[in-house]
Design a protein around this motif. Sequence first.
Motif, PDB file in Angstrom:
ATOM      1  N   LEU A 289       8.921   0.041  -1.821  1.00 48.65           N
ATOM      2  CA  LEU A 289       9.109   0.220  -0.381  1.00 48.65           C
ATOM      3  C   LEU A 289       7.835   0.746   0.268  1.00 48.65           C
ATOM      4  CD1 LEU A 289      12.639   1.848  -0.581  1.00 48.65           C
ATOM      5  CD2 LEU A 289      12.114  -0.445   0.239  1.00 48.65           C
ATOM      6  N   PRO A 290       7.578   0.343   1.516  1.00 48.90           N
ATOM      7  CA  PRO A 290       6.390   0.838   2.217  1.00 48.90           C
ATOM      8  C   PRO A 290       6.523   2.319   2.558  1.00 48.90           C
ATOM      9  CG  PRO A 290       7.747  -0.456   3.697  1.00 48.90           C
ATOM     10  CD  PRO A 290       8.352  -0.600   2.343  1.00 48.90           C
ATOM     11  N   ARG A 291       5.400   2.943   2.833  1.00 46.52           N
ATOM     12  CA  ARG A 291       5.377   4.390   3.052  1.00 46.52           C
ATOM     13  C   ARG A 291       6.211   4.803   4.262  1.00 46.52           C
ATOM     14  NH1 ARG A 291       2.514   8.044   0.592  1.00 46.52           N
ATOM     15  NH2 ARG A 291       1.232   6.447  -0.423  1.00 46.52           N
ATOM     16  N   THR A 328      15.000   7.402  -7.661  1.00 45.47           N
ATOM     17  CA  THR A 328      14.018   7.258  -6.597  1.00 45.47           C
ATOM     18  C   THR A 328      12.807   8.128  -6.882  1.00 45.47           C
ATOM     19  OG1 THR A 328      14.831   9.072  -5.207  1.00 45.47           O
ATOM     20  CG2 THR A 328      15.901   6.919  -4.962  1.00 45.47           C
ATOM     21  N   ALA A 329      11.653   7.679  -6.388  1.00 48.54           N
ATOM     22  CA  ALA A 329      10.418   8.468  -6.524  1.00 48.54           C
ATOM     23  C   ALA A 329       9.519   8.152  -5.342  1.00 48.54           C
ATOM     24  CB  ALA A 329       9.713   8.164  -7.838  1.00 48.54           C
ATOM     25  N   ILE A 330       8.984   9.204  -4.725  1.00 48.12           N
ATOM     26  CA  ILE A 330       8.037   9.051  -3.623  1.00 48.12           C
ATOM     27  C   ILE A 330       6.625   9.133  -4.170  1.00 48.12           C
ATOM     28  CG2 ILE A 330       7.139  10.128  -1.515  1.00 48.12           C
ATOM     29  CD1 ILE A 330       9.969  10.946  -0.831  1.00 48.12           C
ATOM     30  N   ARG A 331       5.782   8.278  -3.691  1.00 52.75           N
ATOM     31  CA  ARG A 331       4.398   8.239  -4.169  1.00 52.75           C
ATOM     32  C   ARG A 331       3.591   9.368  -3.531  1.00 52.75           C
ATOM     33  NH1 ARG A 331       0.520   2.936  -3.462  1.00 52.75           N
ATOM     34  NH2 ARG A 331      -1.048   3.433  -5.070  1.00 52.75           N
ATOM     35  N   GLN A 332       3.079  10.221  -4.370  1.00 54.31           N
ATOM     36  CA  GLN A 332       2.257  11.326  -3.891  1.00 54.31           C
ATOM     37  C   GLN A 332       0.795  10.895  -3.786  1.00 54.31           C
ATOM     38  OE1 GLN A 332       3.916  13.887  -2.883  1.00 54.31           O
ATOM     39  NE2 GLN A 332       5.863  13.231  -3.802  1.00 54.31           N
ATOM     40  N   GLN A 333      -0.002  11.705  -3.090  1.00 54.61           N
ATOM     41  CA  GLN A 333      -1.410  11.395  -2.888  1.00 54.61           C
ATOM     42  C   GLN A 333      -2.124  11.188  -4.224  1.00 54.61           C
ATOM     43  OE1 GLN A 333      -2.695  11.029   0.175  1.00 54.61           O
ATOM     44  NE2 GLN A 333      -4.695  10.442  -0.617  1.00 54.61           N
TER      45      GLN A 333
END
Length: 377
Positions: A289-291, A328-333
Amino acid sequence: MFAMFGAFLVALWMADRSLKAALWGAIAFFVGSGSILVDALRPPGEEWLRHVALTLHFVTVALFIQSFARRHGEDLPTAALGIAAIASLIFTPFQPLSPPSDMRLVLVQLVALAMILTVLPRATRWRDGQAIGRLVVGALAVAAISYLVRAALFLVRPDTQTSTDFFASFYNVTFHLTTAIIGFSLGLVLLVALGSDAVRRENRETAIDPLTGLGNRRRLHWAINSDESGKWNCGGVIAIDLDHFKAINDRYGHGGGDRVLVGVADALKFVFRGQRICRLGGEEFLILLPRDLNGQLPALASRALAAIEALRFERPLDNCRVSACVGTAIRQQGMSIEEVIRRADMAVYRGKNQGRGQVNSADAANDGDPPGEGALA
């Protein structure tokens, strides 16, 4: 040369019937050949055959425009068709509006130029950042410039059709040379463009899971490469693993299992419309998924699980109920997509260990290493 390009395009269309632009291009070249033959074989002073040749020339230009337009799912602009029809009527012999013979060639070039100009603004949208798109625009621009040059030449020296001096011969050579340039450039670019389309479609098809219509591992790696090249930006991942899918296969057979997978795929397509959804083999699914959707990640994961659990099937699967573990996982910097996928996988495995049929976030807890090798293995 025109007939040769026409034959090549017919062969291309017969090899892949979805290439409608190839068929239109072939017709254009065959009609163009007819126009040249009529003009070359007509007796001197035969006005009606000259009119037929001019009309066929306008039809050829219209068909070329249609072939390039169909490649992009569009059609010949109505304005181009109108210009060709009006011009054909005006050039009809022995009627009051028929232009004088010394201006006929000039006006023919200007009519063809006007037809091409109706599609050039639209053609600039066909470039789509690819070299093939720029070649198409370039070929149409070359054709337009050639017609403009011919109009200027015949305007300066309108008696070139009847004169036999060297100057007139130069003009006639220019006329036939530019005709060859127009035909060769359009034909070559059309062949290259359609050949490229066929290759790209074949590549896309090899990146599609034939059972569900979702992307496969190859499509996943394309998405990762697109992210790395800056074409898009992945902000989060949702991983899905169906619960007890082996038991479904054992009870209902592989045909029943396939029906379940297709149903799950359709549910995911509905929830994640327009997003990158992949089936990674067996009962594993992955959504990139996009940011800008990061804030909706938990809600989307819950909707996906609800859609899967709401699936109902006809006999003999009328008693089949499907559930899944969703991670789910959010992409960190500074995090690679592969690392985000690994973290989403770990959230899935935590759900498997906690009773299945649930959504877990890799960002809500520290996960241990999963018992499997991950989605990219």
